[in-house]
Scaffold this motif. Structure first.
Motif, PDB file in Angstrom:
ATOM      1  N   UNK A 128       0.946  -1.124  -0.081  1.00 45.05           N
ATOM      2  CA  UNK A 128      -0.099   0.019  -0.275  1.00 45.05           C
ATOM      3  C   UNK A 128       0.997   1.175   0.020  1.00 45.05           C
ATOM      4  N   UNK A 144      -6.091   8.312  -0.937  1.00 42.00           N
ATOM      5  CA  UNK A 144      -5.363   8.245   0.176  1.00 42.00           C
ATOM      6  C   UNK A 144      -3.962   7.276  -0.038  1.00 42.00           C
TER       7      UNK A 144
ATOM      8  N   UNK C 226      -7.135  18.332  -2.447  1.00 39.53           N
ATOM      9  CA  UNK C 226      -7.578  16.917  -2.087  1.00 39.53           C
ATOM     10  C   UNK C 226      -8.460  16.980  -0.700  1.00 39.53           C
ATOM     11  N   UNK C 229      -8.717  12.308   4.289  1.00 44.22           N
ATOM     12  CA  UNK C 229      -9.558  11.947   5.228  1.00 44.22           C
ATOM     13  C   UNK C 229      -8.711  11.658   6.785  1.00 44.22           C
ATOM     14  N   UNK C 230      -9.737  12.101   7.542  1.00 46.69           N
ATOM     15  CA  UNK C 230      -9.020  12.178   8.963  1.00 46.69           C
ATOM     16  C   UNK C 230      -9.895  11.189   9.720  1.00 46.69           C
ATOM     17  N   UNK C 231      -9.532  10.909  11.038  1.00 44.51           N
ATOM     18  CA  UNK C 231     -10.448  10.295  12.075  1.00 44.51           C
ATOM     19  C   UNK C 231     -10.327   8.724  12.059  1.00 44.51           C
ATOM     20  N   UNK C 232     -11.447   8.146  12.500  1.00 47.27           N
ATOM     21  CA  UNK C 232     -11.313   6.671  12.802  1.00 47.27           C
ATOM     22  C   UNK C 232     -11.261   5.716  11.417  1.00 47.27           C
ATOM     23  N   UNK C 233     -10.711   5.134  11.533  1.00 51.99           N
ATOM     24  CA  UNK C 233     -10.163   4.048  10.229  1.00 51.99           C
ATOM     25  C   UNK C 233     -10.320   2.886  10.305  1.00 51.99           C
ATOM     26  N   UNK C 234     -10.710   2.017   9.448  1.00 49.06           N
ATOM     27  CA  UNK C 234     -11.012   0.662   9.421  1.00 49.06           C
ATOM     28  C   UNK C 234      -9.656   0.005   9.019  1.00 49.06           C
ATOM     29  N   UNK C 235      -9.505  -1.324   9.547  1.00 50.06           N
ATOM     30  CA  UNK C 235      -8.061  -1.836   9.311  1.00 50.06           C
ATOM     31  C   UNK C 235      -8.312  -2.617   7.900  1.00 50.06           C
ATOM     32  N   UNK C 236      -7.162  -2.837   7.316  1.00 48.85           N
ATOM     33  CA  UNK C 236      -7.252  -3.508   5.844  1.00 48.85           C
ATOM     34  C   UNK C 236      -8.139  -4.770   6.039  1.00 48.85           C
ATOM     35  N   UNK C 237      -8.896  -5.186   4.995  1.00 46.14           N
ATOM     36  CA  UNK C 237     -10.071  -6.168   5.179  1.00 46.14           C
ATOM     37  C   UNK C 237      -9.266  -7.583   5.177  1.00 46.14           C
ATOM     38  N   UNK C 238      -8.454  -7.730   4.374  1.00 40.14           N
ATOM     39  CA  UNK C 238      -7.979  -8.996   4.345  1.00 40.14           C
ATOM     40  C   UNK C 238      -7.145  -9.748   5.464  1.00 40.14           C
ATOM     41  N   UNK C 239      -6.712  -8.803   6.190  1.00 40.07           N
ATOM     42  CA  UNK C 239      -5.857  -9.274   7.365  1.00 40.07           C
ATOM     43  C   UNK C 239      -6.994 -10.107   8.452  1.00 40.07           C
TER      44      UNK C 239
ATOM     45  N   UNK D 118      -4.855  13.402  11.804  1.00 38.56           N
ATOM     46  CA  UNK D 118      -4.592  12.022  11.298  1.00 38.56           C
ATOM     47  C   UNK D 118      -5.636  11.027  11.290  1.00 38.56           C
ATOM     48  N   UNK D 119      -5.190   9.858  11.105  1.00 39.83           N
ATOM     49  CA  UNK D 119      -6.127   8.822  11.299  1.00 39.83           C
ATOM     50  C   UNK D 119      -5.944   7.889  12.292  1.00 39.83           C
ATOM     51  N   UNK D 120      -6.792   7.079  12.926  1.00 42.13           N
ATOM     52  CA  UNK D 120      -6.563   6.204  14.347  1.00 42.13           C
ATOM     53  C   UNK D 120      -7.629   5.250  14.408  1.00 42.13           C
ATOM     54  N   UNK D 121      -6.987   4.161  15.147  1.00 41.45           N
ATOM     55  CA  UNK D 121      -7.913   3.086  15.330  1.00 41.45           C
ATOM     56  C   UNK D 121      -7.607   2.442  16.707  1.00 41.45           C
ATOM     57  N   UNK D 174      -2.659  -3.007  10.802  1.00 35.90           N
ATOM     58  CA  UNK D 174      -3.919  -3.106  10.125  1.00 35.90           C
ATOM     59  C   UNK D 174      -3.987  -2.382   8.772  1.00 35.90           C
TER      60      UNK D 174
END
Lengths: 239, 239, 239, 239
Positions: A128, A144, C226, C229-239, D118-121, D174
C-alpha cells in the motif's frame, strides 16, 4: 510545449525469463511507451542496454527532457562513461524518473552519494503506497493510497540522502515500510524515484501506477534550462 | 570518548608559493593540528597528498572518526580509488569536514552528486558569516556573525544538493552571498562544509574560525556506528 | 484554468503618508492589481483592512485560490478570527504570497509557529536578490540575481522554520544577508514569502519583482484540493 | 550540566478510567518520572492540568530545559495563555517532547501551523517503529526497529509541516504507516514528536520506548540559549 521522453530499459529479463516474457512480451519499455504514446504533449523514444552506447548517445540525451530508467540485474554492464553522461545531463537540467531497482543503477547512485542499499523480499507481499505529501503535484489525482495486490518488498533503512519530498510511503503485508516516492534536486535537474515495478509482476499495467509515473515525468520535466554562471566574477561596480 | 581526527592537506602551495609559505610554514594541516592538539578529547593525526596512498590507507581511515579535508589545485592528483575509499568510510559513519576549496575535491563531489561549482574572486573581499541556524550545535558560542577582514570570495549559485542545515550564510563586500556552513548526511556519516580558508590569508589562525571548525568536528563525529542490515529479509512471523 | 487571486492590502500608509501616497496613489493593492489584470488566466480581486471583515468574508476566501498579503503597521488591527480564517483556508489548500512586512502579520506567524522576527534598517541600502534554487519554478526567467537600487534592509537571523526552499538570498550594501524568497507547505496549502516592497520605495513597479510575484502566485496556486480523510479508520480487510 | 526536565500530564484518564488506573496508578507522568529519576544528569519535575496554571507558571517554565507533554481528551481545558507561554518558551530555546495524542495539544498545533490531524483506530494493532534516520542521535542504541505488540493505530496523512528529520516510521498490522518520530526546530527551540503511548496500553514501561524518549530529551535540550538580536540594525562601519 511537449516533453521529449526517453524510456530506458535493461531489457534482458524479458528475453530469457519466460515468466517475465509472458508479462512484458515487448519489454518493460514498450509497456510504458504504449501508455505514454497516448498522453498529450509527450514525445516517446526508447533505448535499451544492448544498443550501441546503450542507446544513450550524446545526441539522444541532448534531445531528452526526461529519462525513465529501469534496470536490475545488469547494472554493472552499463559503461561508466554513459552513466556519467546521464549524471551530467541531470545536473544540466534533464529530469530523471528512476523506477524500482534503478535505486542500484550507476547514474542514480552517483547522483545520491550514498550506497542506496535496502532490504528486499520476493514473496508476493501486498503493498500500500500511502500519500505522505498530498499537495505535491506528483500525488495529484491519487486518493489516500494506491494498493498493489502482490509485489516484491523493499524495506527500510533505504540508504538515500534526505529527499526533498517523500510523496509516498509504502506499507508491506510482511511487516515493512519504505519511502516509495522520493524527489531530489541535483543542479538544474529534478529526480523522482518510484518503487513499484518488479519484473515478475504486471505492475506497469496498473493504471494508478502509470498515472503516478506520468505525474512524475511532468514534474521532473525542466521548466527552464538556466545558463548558470560559474567561475571568476567581478565585484559590484559602485562599491 | 575521544575523537580520532585526521587532518588531510594537499600541502603543495606551502612548498612552492612564498606567500603561502610565510603564512603556513609547516603547512595548513599543521596550523590546524596545533590548534586541535590543545583541545580536550581529540587525538590528532595528519596526512598529505604526496605520502603513499595520500596518507589515507585503509588502516588510517579505519581508525579515523573525523576527517578534515583541505585541497585546492591538485584535486586531480588524488587517486580515484582513495577518493572512493573516503566516500565509503563516510557512508559507513566517518565524519567529514570539507574546508574551502574542498568543494571541488573528488570525495566531496562524489558524496554530493552535483558539480559543486560556484563563483569566486581573489580581491580581498571582507566576509561576514551570518548565523542562519542559531540553535545548531555548530553555531554554539558564535554571536550574530563572524567577520573576516580579507578573504577570497565564493558566490552563489553554489551547486550543491539542499543542505540539511545552512548554519552560516556569507556576505561579501563585493556584492555576493554564499551558503558558507552547510551540513549533510550521507548514509551513517555526517558532513560539514565550511567555506573560509584561502591559502593566501591567515584565516586558520582566526580564533572564531577555529572554534567553528572544532564545533564541526564534534558535530560530525559519529555517536554510534550502526550495523545497518540490508538484503533479503524475512516477513514478520505472526502474519 | 484561471487562478482567482485576491490581493489584500492594509492600505493605511497610502492615505496619510504623502511620500507613500505619491508612489502608490491608489494603494499598493492597485499597483499589484493593475499588473495582474494584464496577465492571462488570473482573475483579480482586492480587499483592504478597513472594509467589513477586512474584505475577507468566508465567501471571498472560499472563492480565492491565491491570497497576496501586504501589511505593516496595523497588524494588530486584524481581527484574530479573520487571521484564523485565513490560516484555515491555507491549511485547506489556498495559496499565500506574503510580501515584505507580512512576515509579522497574524496569519503568517500562526502558520510558521515562530516569532518571525528579524533585523531591519531604513537607509536606502542596495539589495541584490541572488537565486539560490535555480531549478525552482519561482526563479524561472530570472538571471543570477535581481538588483534593487534602494530598499529597506531586512537581516538575519530571520526567525522562521526551515523553508522547503530558499529561492532567493539577499545581499545588502550595509553588510547583511537575508533569506528573501522562501517556500513552505502547510497542510494542503503552499506559501511563498517574498521580501521586497517597503512602502516608501517604488518596488512594486519593478518588472523583475512583479515577475517573481507572478511566478509565486502561479506556484502556490493549488493544482488540486484533495479531500483528506482523517479520523477513525478501518483496518485492511483481508488481514 | 544536568537537564531540568518537567513532565506534564493531563492526568484525568488515570483518575476515572479503571483500566488506565490499573496500568498507571500514579499517572503517566509518574511512570515517566520514575524512569528519568534513575537517569544521570536529569532533574525531574512534574506538572498536571488541574494544578493552578496547570503547574506551568512562568517560574516553572523559566527553570525548565525540556518539557514532556502528554494530553488527550482535555486539550480544550488548557488555557490559551498557558499554551502561548509554552510556545514562547520553545521559541526561546526550551526543548519539547510531545508524546502520542499531544499532536492535538494547543502548544504543539501553535508551533506547527497545521491541523495536525491524522487517522486512528483502537484495535490492538501491532506497531513496528522502523528507524528511517539511523545516524540521528535519537536513534542511538536502537536496532532496525522497535516492536510494540498492541497499540492504538495512528495513520497518514499526518498533517504536519515537513519535519527536519523523520527518525521513525511506523508500520501497523491493520495496514497503515505513520511518521512516528519527527524532529522540528522553532526559533531557538527543538521539538521531538514521538507517537507511542495510548493510555490503555503499558507502553511507558517498555524499555525501548523509554530509551527513545530519553534520547529525545537529551537531543532537544538546549546546548546554548543564544541572545538573538532583532530590530533596528546599524550598517557596516567601513562602507
Amino acid at each position: 510545449m511537449s516533453i521529449r521522453l526517453t524510456i530506458w530499459n535493461e531489457f534482458r529479463h524479458e528475453k530469457d525469463n519466460q515468466k517475465v516474457k509472458d508479462i512484458y512480451p515487448e519489454g518493460i519499455h514498450e509497456a510504458l511507451a504504449s501508455y505514454f504514446r497516448k498522453c498529450d504533449d509527450i514525445e516517446v523514444h526508447t533505448a535499451t542496454l544492448d544498443e550501441p552506447e546503450h542507446g544513450l548517445t550524446e545526441d539522444v540525451l541532448a534531445n531528452t527532457d526526461v529519462l525513465i530508467w529501469w534496470g536490475h540485474r545488469a547494472h554493472d554492464d552499463v559503461e561508466d562513461e554513459i552513466a556519467q553522461r546521464v549524471r551530467r545531463r541531470v545536473n544540466e537540467g534533464m529530469g530523471l524518473v528512476a523506477l524500482h531497482s534503478a535505486h542500484f543503477s550507476k547514474p542514480f547512485i552517483s547522483l545520491m552519494g550514498t550506497t542506496c542499499n535496502l532490504k528486499w523480499r520476493e514473496a508476493n507481499d501486498t503493498e500500500r503506497l500511502w500519500v505522505t505529501d498530498p499537495s505535491h503535484p506528483i500525488a495529484k489525482g491519487v486518493g489516500d493510497y494506491i494498493e498493489i495486490e502482490a509485489e516484491e518488498m523493499y524495506g527500510e533503512f533505504f540508504d538515500i540522502p534526505k529527499p526533498d519530498s517523500v510523496v509516498f510511503t509504502s506499507w508491506f503485508s510482511g511487516g515493512e515500510v519504505f519511502r516509495s516516492g522520493c524527489t531530489f534536486t541535483r543542479g538544474n535537474g529534478r529526480i523522482f524515484y518510484f518503487r513499484p515495478g518488479h519484473e515478475t509482476y504486471p505492475t506497469y499495467y496498473n493504471e494508478q501506477v502509470l498515472h503516478v509515473i506520468k505525474n512524475g515525468v511532468q514534474w521532473v520535466a525542466p521548466t527552464e534550462i538556466k545558463d548558470l554562471n560559474f567561475g571568476n566574477a567581478k565585484p559590484i561596480e559602485k562599491l
